[in-house]
Scaffold this active site. Structure first.
Site, PDB file in Angstrom:
ATOM      1  N   ARG A 202      -9.430 -76.729  62.206  1.00 19.15           N
ATOM      2  CA  ARG A 202     -10.390 -75.812  61.563  1.00 19.15           C
ATOM      3  C   ARG A 202     -11.756 -76.454  61.366  1.00 19.15           C
ATOM      4  O   ARG A 202     -12.781 -75.762  61.354  1.00 19.15           O
ATOM      5  CB  ARG A 202      -9.827 -75.349  60.212  1.00 19.15           C
ATOM      6  N   ILE A 228     -16.103 -67.622  57.698  1.00 18.63           N
ATOM      7  CA  ILE A 228     -14.788 -67.890  58.270  1.00 18.63           C
ATOM      8  C   ILE A 228     -13.760 -67.600  57.180  1.00 18.63           C
ATOM      9  O   ILE A 228     -13.911 -68.037  56.034  1.00 18.63           O
ATOM     10  CB  ILE A 228     -14.690 -69.353  58.766  1.00 18.63           C
ATOM     11  N   SER A 229     -12.755 -66.808  57.506  1.00 18.42           N
ATOM     12  CA  SER A 229     -11.795 -66.355  56.492  1.00 18.42           C
ATOM     13  C   SER A 229     -10.952 -67.511  55.957  1.00 18.42           C
ATOM     14  O   SER A 229     -10.798 -68.558  56.614  1.00 18.42           O
ATOM     15  CB  SER A 229     -10.868 -65.288  57.083  1.00 18.42           C
ATOM     16  N   LYS A 230     -10.403 -67.314  54.774  1.00 12.51           N
ATOM     17  CA  LYS A 230      -9.498 -68.298  54.187  1.00 12.51           C
ATOM     18  C   LYS A 230      -8.264 -68.466  55.076  1.00 12.51           C
ATOM     19  O   LYS A 230      -7.767 -67.490  55.645  1.00 12.51           O
ATOM     20  CB  LYS A 230      -9.065 -67.851  52.793  1.00 12.51           C
TER      21      LYS A 230
END
Length: 380
Positions: A202, A228-230
């Site tokens: 990530r 950016i999503s969790k």
């Protein structure tokens, strides 16, 4: 008849004095001759200076070798008047000889680096430092650690850089595994999803200034008003797609962003199609995914609300932005038995699951409270 001149023998004391004068010269020349040592003429020059002043070196003296025996750290040891570096002679190696042709003493274990030696077992090497500078695996009983010469001095057990097969810091597999463990603690249980989260790096999808937060369960900005999503939300949405038990042959993602969710999807689906409406983010996603060499992701620059009717139907659709309603074009591109997961709402958003159970039948289920960027139409 001419009488030859008389040759008076030299006194024994004078003979021994001359031998003692010559002995250190021969001894130094014979001992300071490893690769890189100066020729014997250099050391003879230093001795002849002593002979010219009438001083006789005592037996066992190391006056001409002491400067080379204890060099300063980082400095090259040179004899007086020498212009080229030579090998360091460890202290105690050179000894005054009792005869002009004395042989050099053998190097002992403390004076020279040892090569990596093989142990009694075939092919086994002792634990130490190899010539390449990497610690060798395996141990041999009774074997002393080898030494590496650095800057002309030999140090035992010198620290060396050892590359870990699991990586270091952000590249460590353990860092990603801990993130997957936290996602599992949040409720995501599908083993394929957790394995995918533990696989994709990530930190390669966020700005360098935010890399130290890459493996926290947090949404991070990626520019152009997007995030950016969790990891837990990414895992939750993908798990919902897989919950039906239908194989994910073709998956459509709306909102590529930085490309992270597409990379995770590529681990559980055969083909991933992803659409991004912001040109710089589309280019950034391509740059982020290129080093990973993911073969089953196809990125498209366009309006995500329209989907990809030329590729439909899809076995799963994920929308990474929240609209007041789910576009009909996307619902129509679902295959029968397939699922669509999307956040729905304005300020208050609910993660919603749409299942297509027939040609004109869909079932809607509202699940969790979430927060996404708004879903917009058009391209920029």
């Amino acid at each position: 008849m001419t009488t030859p001149p008389k040759r008076f023998p030299l006194p024994l004391s004078e003979v021994m004095t001359r031998r003692q004068r010559k002995a250190p010269v021969l001894d130094k020349a014979s001992r300071a001759s490893p690769a890189g040592a100066p020729p014997a003429a250099m050391t003879r020059g230093a001795t002849s200076a002593n002979q010219g002043n009438g001083k006789t070196p005592a037996v066992g003296s190391h006056s001409n070798l002491r400067a080379a025996s204890t060099p300063m750290a980082g400095a090259s040891a040179r004899p007086a008047g020498a212009q080229t570096p030579h090998a360091v002679v460890p202290k105690g190696l050179a000894r005054a000889a009792s005869a002009p042709h004395a042989q050099p003493a053998p190097h002992n274990a403390k004076s020279a680096p040892k090569p990596v030696a093989k142990a009694h077992g075939a092919g086994a090497i002792h634990k130490g430092v190899t010539a390449s500078g990497i610690a060798a695996k395996g141990t041999a009983r009774g074997a002393a650690p080898s030494k590496v010469s650095t800057g002309g001095t030999a140090r035992a057990n010198a620290p060396v850089a050892v590359s870990s097969p699991d990586g270091i810091g952000l590249t460590s597999e353990r860092v990603r595994a801990r993130m997957a463990e936290r996602v599992a603690a949040s409720g995501v249980k599908h083993p394929g999803v957790l394995a995918a989260l533990a696989t994709v790096p990530r930190h390669g999808f966020v700005d360098a200034a935010l890399a130290n937060q890459a493996y926290e369960d947090a949404a991070l900005p990626i520019g152009h008003g997007q995030t950016i999503s969790k990891p837990s939300v990414v895992g939750r949405m993908i798990e919902l797609l897989l919950a039906s038990g239908r194989p994910l042959e073709k998956v459509l993602e709306i909102g590529t962003g930085c490309g992270y969710q597409a990379a995770v999807l590529s681990c559980v689906a055969r083909d991933v199609y992803s659409i991004e409406r912001v040109r710089p983010l589309h280019e950034r996603a391509k740059a982020n995914l290129r080093p990973l060499r993911v073969p089953n992701i196809r990125l498209h620059y366009g309006d995500g609300r329209l989907g990809l009717p030329a590729v439909a139907p899809f076995d799963g659709i994920v929308i990474a932005a929240a609209g007041l309603e789910i576009p009909d074009a996307l619902v129509d591109q679902l295959a029968v038995g397939a699922r669509l997961v999307a956040p729905v709402g304005g300020e208050q958003q609910i993660l919603t699951l749409i299942e297509r159970i027939g040609a004109r039948q869909w079932r809607e289920t509202q699940l969790d409270r979430v927060l996404f960027v708004p879903l917009k139409s058009g391209i920029i």
